[in-house]
Design a protein around this motif. Structure first.
Motif, PDB file in Angstrom:
ATOM      1  N   ILE A  81       0.847  -1.188   0.000  1.00  0.00           N
ATOM      2  CA  ILE A  81       0.000   0.000   0.000  1.00  0.00           C
ATOM      3  C   ILE A  81       0.886   1.242   0.000  1.00  0.00           C
ATOM      4  CG2 ILE A  81      -1.745   1.279   1.316  1.00  0.00           C
ATOM      5  CD1 ILE A  81      -2.684  -1.442   2.438  1.00  0.00           C
ATOM      6  N   PRO A  82       0.608   2.216  -0.862  1.00  0.00           N
ATOM      7  CA  PRO A  82       1.458   3.411  -0.942  1.00  0.00           C
ATOM      8  C   PRO A  82       1.445   4.230   0.346  1.00  0.00           C
ATOM      9  CG  PRO A  82      -0.075   3.272  -2.805  1.00  0.00           C
ATOM     10  CD  PRO A  82      -0.517   2.259  -1.813  1.00  0.00           C
ATOM     11  N   ASP A  83       2.483   5.015   0.545  1.00  0.00           N
ATOM     12  CA  ASP A  83       2.543   5.915   1.702  1.00  0.00           C
ATOM     13  C   ASP A  83       1.359   6.874   1.676  1.00  0.00           C
ATOM     14  OD1 ASP A  83       4.859   4.787   2.621  1.00  0.00           O
ATOM     15  OD2 ASP A  83       6.188   6.303   1.734  1.00  0.00           O
ATOM     16  N   GLY A  84       0.842   7.162   2.847  1.00  0.00           N
ATOM     17  CA  GLY A  84      -0.253   8.121   2.947  1.00  0.00           C
ATOM     18  C   GLY A  84      -1.588   7.572   2.520  1.00  0.00           C
ATOM     19  N   HIS A  85      -1.723   6.235   2.445  1.00  0.00           N
ATOM     20  CA  HIS A  85      -2.976   5.611   2.014  1.00  0.00           C
ATOM     21  C   HIS A  85      -3.335   4.434   2.909  1.00  0.00           C
ATOM     22  CE1 HIS A  85      -1.828   7.885  -1.581  1.00  0.00           C
ATOM     23  NE2 HIS A  85      -3.075   7.770  -2.001  1.00  0.00           N
ATOM     24  N   ILE A  86      -4.599   4.025   2.842  1.00  0.00           N
ATOM     25  CA  ILE A  86      -5.080   2.852   3.570  1.00  0.00           C
ATOM     26  C   ILE A  86      -5.965   2.020   2.654  1.00  0.00           C
ATOM     27  CG2 ILE A  86      -4.947   3.836   5.896  1.00  0.00           C
ATOM     28  CD1 ILE A  86      -7.881   4.635   5.674  1.00  0.00           C
ATOM     29  N   PHE A  87      -6.141   0.757   3.024  1.00  0.00           N
ATOM     30  CA  PHE A  87      -7.025  -0.164   2.309  1.00  0.00           C
ATOM     31  C   PHE A  87      -8.165  -0.496   3.268  1.00  0.00           C
ATOM     32  CE2 PHE A  87      -8.550  -4.259   0.793  1.00  0.00           C
ATOM     33  CZ  PHE A  87      -8.418  -4.190  -0.588  1.00  0.00           C
ATOM     34  N   VAL A  88      -9.411  -0.267   2.848  1.00  0.00           N
ATOM     35  CA  VAL A  88     -10.559  -0.413   3.757  1.00  0.00           C
ATOM     36  C   VAL A  88     -11.571  -1.404   3.207  1.00  0.00           C
ATOM     37  CG1 VAL A  88     -10.289   1.945   4.629  1.00  0.00           C
ATOM     38  CG2 VAL A  88     -11.819   1.530   2.692  1.00  0.00           C
ATOM     39  N   MET A  89     -12.296  -2.041   4.138  1.00  0.00           N
ATOM     40  CA  MET A  89     -13.377  -2.949   3.760  1.00  0.00           C
ATOM     41  C   MET A  89     -14.515  -2.810   4.746  1.00  0.00           C
ATOM     42  SD  MET A  89     -11.327  -6.421   2.592  1.00  0.00           S
ATOM     43  CE  MET A  89     -12.766  -7.124   1.783  1.00  0.00           C
ATOM     44  N   GLY A  90     -15.741  -3.077   4.259  1.00  0.00           N
ATOM     45  CA  GLY A  90     -16.891  -3.128   5.153  1.00  0.00           C
ATOM     46  C   GLY A  90     -16.934  -4.467   5.867  1.00  0.00           C
TER      47      GLY A  90
END
Length: 274
Positions: A200-209
């Motif tokens: 995952i790139p810097d300054g980002h997140i991966f989200v899920m419900g």
């Protein structure tokens, strides 16, 4: 001269006795000061409302804000129209979302249908939304699965997501629905093909419900092999768009509870050590 004459003193008719003057002057001054401090009721009301408005704006900007759950994507823990409070203190300064946090973030672009982006239409609700006393539109609520540097895989032989090589035990809060695992690509909902994303790139997140088969989240934005118009990277949410972390389910009252980070995320190693 008589004894009465010796025991008295003469006072001019034009001169006011000192004792009377010393008593009257402080009293009149005090009355004047008292009158100056008192405001009419309507002015006091406006002043109090003004102070309350300023405090509400400050609290919304820096500390706490109200939102609602706009869909069924966070079931079973958070259901449609639940009222939640988010706190912003955890993300002050260098603080950033952590794995397992349930966060509210602004729509990165095209994640929400227009009706969910509109916000309140009632004038009173619009004013209340501006000061943080009523939920606003254009926001999503999801769980952070991965942060900068993480690699996420779907899935192990038990249908669990794997972050930096560590399987996540999400049985306590995930609703699979029609999926066979905890990491479906919602375009088919069947979890019938493996996928991997990251780092995952810097300054980002991966989200899920939490309702994995009914959530328009990062997994839905991933490019599939047969897609031609997909933009790589759209699955990641910029940290700058995160408004805050959900810390309490406020309403309905019979479901009031504090929201905490699941313990399973404590076992996930840092990307450098995985």
């Amino acid at each position: 001269m008589t004894s009465d004459d010796r025991g008295s003193s003469s006072v001019s008719m034009d001169e006011e006795p000192r004792s009377s003057h010393s008593r009257d002057e402080p009293l009149s001054a005090a009355k004047g000061r008292s009158k100056r401090k008192q405001l009419p009721l309507w002015q006091e009301t406006i002043l109090l409302l003004g102070v309350a408005l300023v405090l509400a704006i400050v609290i919304k900007t820096f500390f706490v804000q109200a939102f609602y759950i706009p869909s069924e994507s966070m079931e079973p823990g958070l259901i449609l129209n639940d009222r939640i409070l988010i706190q912003k203190v955890s993300y002050w300064g260098d603080g950033e979302p952590q794995r397992g946090d349930v966060v509210v973030f602004k729509d990165p672009g095209g994640w929400l249908p227009p009706i969910d982006s509109a916000g309140p239409t009632n004038p009173v609700a619009q004013v209340m939304a501006k000061v943080g006393l009523y939920p606003t539109g254009g926001h999503l609520v999801k769980r952070v699965i991965g942060v900068a540097g993480d690699t996420i895989e779907c899935c192990d032989d038990q249908g669990r997501l794997v972050v930096n090589g560590q399987p996540l035990d999400e049985a306590a809060y995930v609703k699979r629905g029609g999926a066979k695992c905890n990491g479906p690509m919602p375009t088919n909902g069947a979890c019938n093909e493996d996928w991997e994303v990251g780092p995952i790139p810097d300054g980002h997140i991966f989200v899920m419900g939490d309702n994995r088969s009914r959530s328009a989240d990062s997994s839905q934005k991933m490019c599939q092999p047969d897609e031609t118009e997909c933009v790589p990277g759209d699955e990641f949410v910029p940290v700058d768009l995160v408004v805050g972390k959900v810390f309490v389910l406020l309403w309905p009252a019979d479901r009031f509870r504090w929201n905490t980070r699941p313990a399973t995320f404590e076992d996930v190693p840092d990307p450098s050590s995985s």
